[in-house]
Write an enzyme that holds these catalytic residues in place. Structure first.
Site, PDB file in Angstrom:
ATOM      1  CB  SER B  63      -8.663   1.325   7.217  1.00 56.17           C
ATOM      2  OG  SER B  63      -7.890   1.664   6.099  1.00 56.17           O
ATOM      3  CE  LYS B  66     -10.430   1.703   3.714  1.00 55.82           C
ATOM      4  NZ  LYS B  66      -9.297   0.812   3.445  1.00 55.82           N
ATOM      5  CE1 TYR B 188     -10.978   5.424   1.647  1.00 55.91           C
ATOM      6  CE2 TYR B 188      -8.934   6.515   1.044  1.00 55.91           C
ATOM      7  CZ  TYR B 188      -9.602   5.407   1.530  1.00 55.91           C
ATOM      8  OH  TYR B 188      -8.902   4.284   1.905  1.00 55.91           O
ATOM      9  CE1 TYR B 240      -6.397  -2.379   4.846  1.00 59.84           C
ATOM     10  CE2 TYR B 240      -5.192  -2.914   6.847  1.00 59.84           C
ATOM     11  CZ  TYR B 240      -5.926  -2.023   6.094  1.00 59.84           C
ATOM     12  OH  TYR B 240      -6.186  -0.789   6.596  1.00 59.84           O
ATOM     13  CB  VAL B 258      -2.286   2.692   8.408  1.00 54.67           C
ATOM     14  CG1 VAL B 258      -2.385   1.534   7.436  1.00 54.67           C
ATOM     15  CG2 VAL B 258      -2.922   3.949   7.872  1.00 54.67           C
TER      16      VAL B 258
END
Lengths: 304, 304, 304, 304
Positions: B63, B66, B188, B240, B258
């Site tokens: 992530s 991103k 992705y 998150y 992660v």
């Protein structure tokens, strides 16, 4: 940095800015405030201050008081408060209730109503005269003994505060409230009713920009670490479900209230308060947000 | 500031720290990584760098990618991306779906999966060779042409990415996806598979600490304003539903993945990457968070 | 009971009834159906039948097919289906997704889309030729070999069924789907595309009014207990989040489809189908509901 | 039908059935009831009655009272009650609050707490002496003037009813409560405290099986249509989020209470009450449900 010149630009630019929105009508006393009030006051750590407009007129600080009660609870309740309230953004206006059920009565953060009611409960347990001691604390950090509760506003909320009565009873059912609901609500409606001007708010919030020390007396009223952590919570949770938008546009920790006030701080630099009563649909002063966005654009400074 | 001494203290202090938690098992390739890996690398704006442990070993950035795709979309898609994705914290792990329904397919922010899938959709519409161009961008800001996708990891996610397939189709049903679901998911899963070391990540993230300019070449790859705003989103949404906790404990904008990596930046000062594979129940590297908390405690510096 | 006289009254009374609402536009083939179609057909257990209007014209049965696949799954999958799907009303249109997350991929009942997709998954696991065998089953209970899938409608749904693709992948991520998503969706879009008239539907549904036995052949195709339990599910879950309203106004178990059809049964008495394409905002045929409400008012009979 | 023989079988079969679960502990007075109480009483429309066990011992009817207040509100408030409460299943235990927010204070149905509090509000507005008149109504339909409120139970709920205080204040904030919260809660806690035996409950509920007419006097106390519609609501909403399960297993309209009682009716045939204090996790008497399931299995009769 010529802050006064910058404030003058902001005042001029926003003179005819129509933010739309409306004054909240669910608290009758607030519904009477003229919509065109507009003022701003900024204090630097060195004591210099700058201002314009209705910066010396007092208004109802409402949810801005949640920062004061949190600071006071940190002084008196210490770390144990984080067992009863979390530090995460709530994400959603209605979450407060759904989320309470899911998370067993632990409010998402101390700046949503549920969270501030738990902070009120803690203060009632810890302090001998909670209402008096809160007022003393605010007067001390503002160096201004004239600050008072507005009894009319407190009574006005009391009559129509069904949603807060619901919240506190719901948390009591879930085991996260110790004191009588009536006492907590009385304290909460009083804290929200405190009347302060932009000048007074900016001066009071210097403690968060100045590692816990007051402006005039340089007395450490809360720990540097507490100040830093309260700033972090203001950054992520200070504007209901518009916290991200404020962080994105303004880039400073801050807190708003439905009385139309917003306070923001730049750690190590300044604290600033702005007042304009018209609220957008998320409940924040639209013109106030705009003024603060201009401030960080024109100074070229934000925490980011 | 003697950063190397501070990093040495952190390494020593956390040598026997057992974070609990586990390596994610839903991506088979990641489940194979030894749990005891631990490394950290910090770059100052002046080019000085400091490190310890497994700081030169590459891992799956997941992530963290991103932030790269958001920066690239800002370059190519401009302001219109904010019509398709919001900047608010999501508040809740499962919200992604409930929230999408309520808010008509507009993801809460670009760092939840739904939001990053929309960013992927934008890049596919805007770029000629999106996968190649993303890799070029990451190589440029890292000044390291050896950075690659890990095809095994990408394939591994592809096989088990049912939840992401669900998300992209759901947003397509709600009208917020332009391209084929398969193309978006392929992009992705590739972005998530990029393999980088702490050193490479810290160097790449300097652009966010340095008003959009790279470390070695001082080239402005994104606007100073874009960098500032991406920092603000990292601050409120980078972890998150633990964004508040990270902000509270560490006080810096950052992003986790992660794969066990976390990158954080102190604007105007440094960028830092840390890696430890064991994740807490919120999906963030517990030891990595602890290391960064120690860093801001020991330096006495945070943005707050 | 002179059912034909009662049907004549209903036809006359509703001749100029304007239900408002609209034909669903998300399935292009259904959007072409004339809004003023209206027909009704009732079969008594003794084989007498009564009708009016467009009762012999075939339309897309859509979600009414969920009752057929549930009956077929009960025959072949037995009690184990209740480990993978519950029998509770869903309460809320958007719940399907939120609820799936909370309840670990177990759909609330077999008549919401998620539930019927699980039933499709079960049939694909249990049957050799699921699409053929479903058609045979429907032909058998209707005693009519001319019933067919409408390939155009099936293809039309396939192209725009992003929400169902999302649902099946989401449940696969949560571990409640065994087969390939594409196979399940192909089966599901076919079951929804079955074209039947009111006459054919009323005849087919006699099995639920007649303890599992067909009208013409008196063959027991499902157990009496299965019929009773499927009726109970129709009663509580047959009309999305308007199940209570239908139960309140009509007082019979039934099932609606977005093709504008509704079937209802009075156990031990009759089965009845009605068709009128305009849907209210809950997705049910408003004129169809009105016609059935009149039927139980005029006959003075309901299960309550 | 030899009902007594069937009841004897049920008594015997369930003699050693261990339902697990527990007596509710949030109402202190109820926590004292011996867990092994078990009784059943059935009245046919012709006046024949059958029973076993503790069928003549009075217990707290709790939520079963919601059917009585709904019937009374239908008599006095007419159709307008359906503007303030809906007739749909709630789907979810926590929905009550989330759902109230979404649907502007309109409870999903009159058998969830929020809905019954609105019914209480209506009765307080419509009746001169609501508590007296409710008791008179229950005495009349039971033909038993000895039925009373249990003041200890009412007081016990009053002390711990924070969740209900929350609900009523929350609905007041949303504009769906007319009277003082305290008056509504006093009425509500009294209605829940009514003490009745299985015999008395079965006799009282005959009005719903008998088109609104009482058993002994054959007096029409509510309209046939009202009886039918209340049955429909019991069918879809009588068992919290286990309504589907009860409908599926038993196939009769019914209502449960946390005092361990369940009443069910077969329109045109009989009404039946059963009592066993241990509740499953959905809050329904597990042994009571089992007994009623056996009853419809052994008689071969249900409304389906």
């Amino acid at each position: 940095m010529d802050y006064q010149a910058i404030l003058n630009v902001i005042e001029k630019e926003l003179e005819h800015f129509d933010p739309g929105g409306k004054v909240p009508d669910y608290i009758p006393e607030l519904a009477k405030i003229p919509a065109n009030k507009f003022g701003m006051h900024l204090y630097c750590l060195n004591g210099d201050d700058f201002c314009f407009g209705d910066h010396d007129e007092r208004f109802s600080i409402q949810s801005i008081s949640k920062v004061f009660t949190l600071a006071l609870a940190k002084k008196h309740g210490g770390k144990k408060i984080w067992k009863r309230v979390d530090v995460e953004p709530s994400g959603d206006p209605f979450n407060s209730l759904l989320q309470l059920e899911k998370e067993k009565g632990i409010p998402r953060n101390p700046f949503i109503n549920a969270g501030s009611l738990v902070i009120a409960d803690i203060l009632i347990s810890e302090l001998d005269n909670p209402k008096e001691q809160l007022l003393e604390f605010v007067r001390e950090i503002s160096d201004d003994p004239s600050i008072e509760y507005d009894k009319k506003v407190a009574a006005s909320e009391n009559e129509h505060g069904y949603r807060n009565i619901a919240l506190v009873n719901y948390m009591k059912a879930l085991g996260n409230i110790e004191n009588d609901a009536d006492d907590i609500l009385d304290f909460y409606f009083h804290q929200c009713s405190i009347a302060m001007s932009c000048r007074q708010l900016a001066k009071a919030f210097i403690i968060f920009a100045n590692e816990g020390k007051t402006l005039n007396t340089n007395k450490k009223v809360i720990g540097a670490n507490s100040a830093k952590r309260i700033n972090a919570i203001m950054q992520t949770c200070g504007f209901y479900d518009e916290a991200g938008e404020f962080s994105f546009r303004v880039g400073l920790p801050g807190k708003s209230g439905v009385g139309g006030g917003i306070v923001a701080i730049h750690p190590g630099e300044y604290s600033v308060a702005v007042w304009s009563p018209l609220l957008n649909e998320k409940g924040n002063s639209e013109k106030g947000m705009k003024a603060l966005e201009e401030l960080t654009s024109l100074t070229g400074l934000s925490i980011f």
